[in-house]
Scaffold this motif. Structure first.
Motif, PDB file in Angstrom:
ATOM      1  N   LEU A 114       0.810  -1.219   0.000  1.00  0.00           N
ATOM      2  CA  LEU A 114       0.000   0.000   0.000  1.00  0.00           C
ATOM      3  C   LEU A 114       0.841   1.266   0.000  1.00  0.00           C
ATOM      4  O   LEU A 114       0.395   2.305  -0.478  1.00  0.00           O
ATOM      5  N   LYS A 115       2.057   1.175   0.511  1.00  0.00           N
ATOM      6  CA  LYS A 115       2.963   2.320   0.454  1.00  0.00           C
ATOM      7  C   LYS A 115       3.359   2.592  -1.001  1.00  0.00           C
ATOM      8  O   LYS A 115       3.420   3.742  -1.431  1.00  0.00           O
ATOM      9  N   PRO A 118      -1.159   2.666  -3.470  1.00  0.00           N
ATOM     10  CA  PRO A 118      -2.254   2.908  -2.530  1.00  0.00           C
ATOM     11  C   PRO A 118      -3.632   2.461  -3.024  1.00  0.00           C
ATOM     12  O   PRO A 118      -4.582   2.440  -2.244  1.00  0.00           O
ATOM     13  N   ALA A 150      -6.959  -0.054   1.878  1.00  0.00           N
ATOM     14  CA  ALA A 150      -6.609   0.914   0.831  1.00  0.00           C
ATOM     15  C   ALA A 150      -7.696   1.971   0.736  1.00  0.00           C
ATOM     16  O   ALA A 150      -7.399   3.163   0.624  1.00  0.00           O
TER      17      ALA A 150
END
Length: 169
Positions: A114-115, A118, A150
Motif C-alpha cells: 500500500l505504500k 495505494p 486501501a
C-alpha cells in the motif's frame, strides 16, 4: 560479539550480539517483542515479515548485525496510542484470519504494497502477498482486508477512534 544500535518500534537499543543471530531471534528472545512469529526459519512462509528502513523483509533471513543503524517496525509498532493501524482494523473487520499465525507477516507485507500502490487491484494484492503463506484461509478475506484498508487510507485519518477500537473488541 558485535555491538549493534537499532531502533525497534520507535525505541532505540544498543546490544552486543552474536554475528550469526537472526533478526527474528533478536526481536523475540533479546527484546521480548513476540508479535513477530517464527514460522519456518527458511524465509518460505513470511510470518516473520517486518519493516526494515522502509522495506518489508523476512526477519528469519536477516542477521541482527545487518539491522545495525536501522529502524525496524514490527506488528506491535503499528498501533498509535492504542489505536490500531488501518490494516490491523480491516483484518479484524473482514475476518482475514483464522489461527492468526500468518497475520503479522501478511499485514506487514500489505503495508509495503500500500505504500507503493495505494489503490491496488485484487490481483496486485495477491501478487504482493505471494511470499506469505496462510494454511487456514483461502486468502479471499485477506485480499478483501487489504483492499478495505486501501479505501480507508483515502479517508481523513484511516484510523479508528479509541471508542471505535473499544467497540470492536
Amino acid at each position: 560479539m558485535t555491538r549493534i544500535s537499532v531502533t525497534v518500534d520507535g525505541t532505540a537499543y544498543e546490544d552486543d550480539v552474536e554475528p550469526r543471530l537472526l533478526l527474528v531471534h533478536y526481536l523475540r528472545d533479546r527484546l521480548g517483542i513476540t508479535g513477530t512469529p517464527i514460522g519456518c526459519d527458511t524465509s518460505n512462509c513470511g510470518a516473520c515479515t517486518v519493516d526494515l528502513d522502509g522495506e518489508s523483509v523476512k526477519s528469519c533471513s536477516v542477521l541482527a548485525v545487518q539491522a545495525d543503524g536501522c529502524a525496524v517496525t514490527t506488528i506491535q509498532g503499528l498501533a498509535t496510542n492504542g489505536v490500531r493501524d488501518p490494516l490491523q482494523r480491516t483484518f479484524h473487520e473482514q475476518h482475514a484470519l483464522q489461527c492468526g499465525y500468518c497475520t503479522p507477516g501478511m499485514i506487514m507485507a500489505a503495508r509495503d504494497l500500500l505504500k507503493e500502490n495505494p489503490d491496488p487491484s485484487p490481483e496486485e494484492v495477491r501478487t504482493a502477498l505471494e511470499g506469505n503463506l496462510c494454511r487456514c484461509t483461502g486468502y479471499q478475506n485477506i485480499v478483501r482486508a487489504v483492499l478495505a484498508a486501501a479505501g480507508a487510507a483515502g479517508t481523513a485519518s484511516g484510523q479508528e477512534t479509541p471508542a471505535e477500537e473499544e467497540a470492536a473488541v
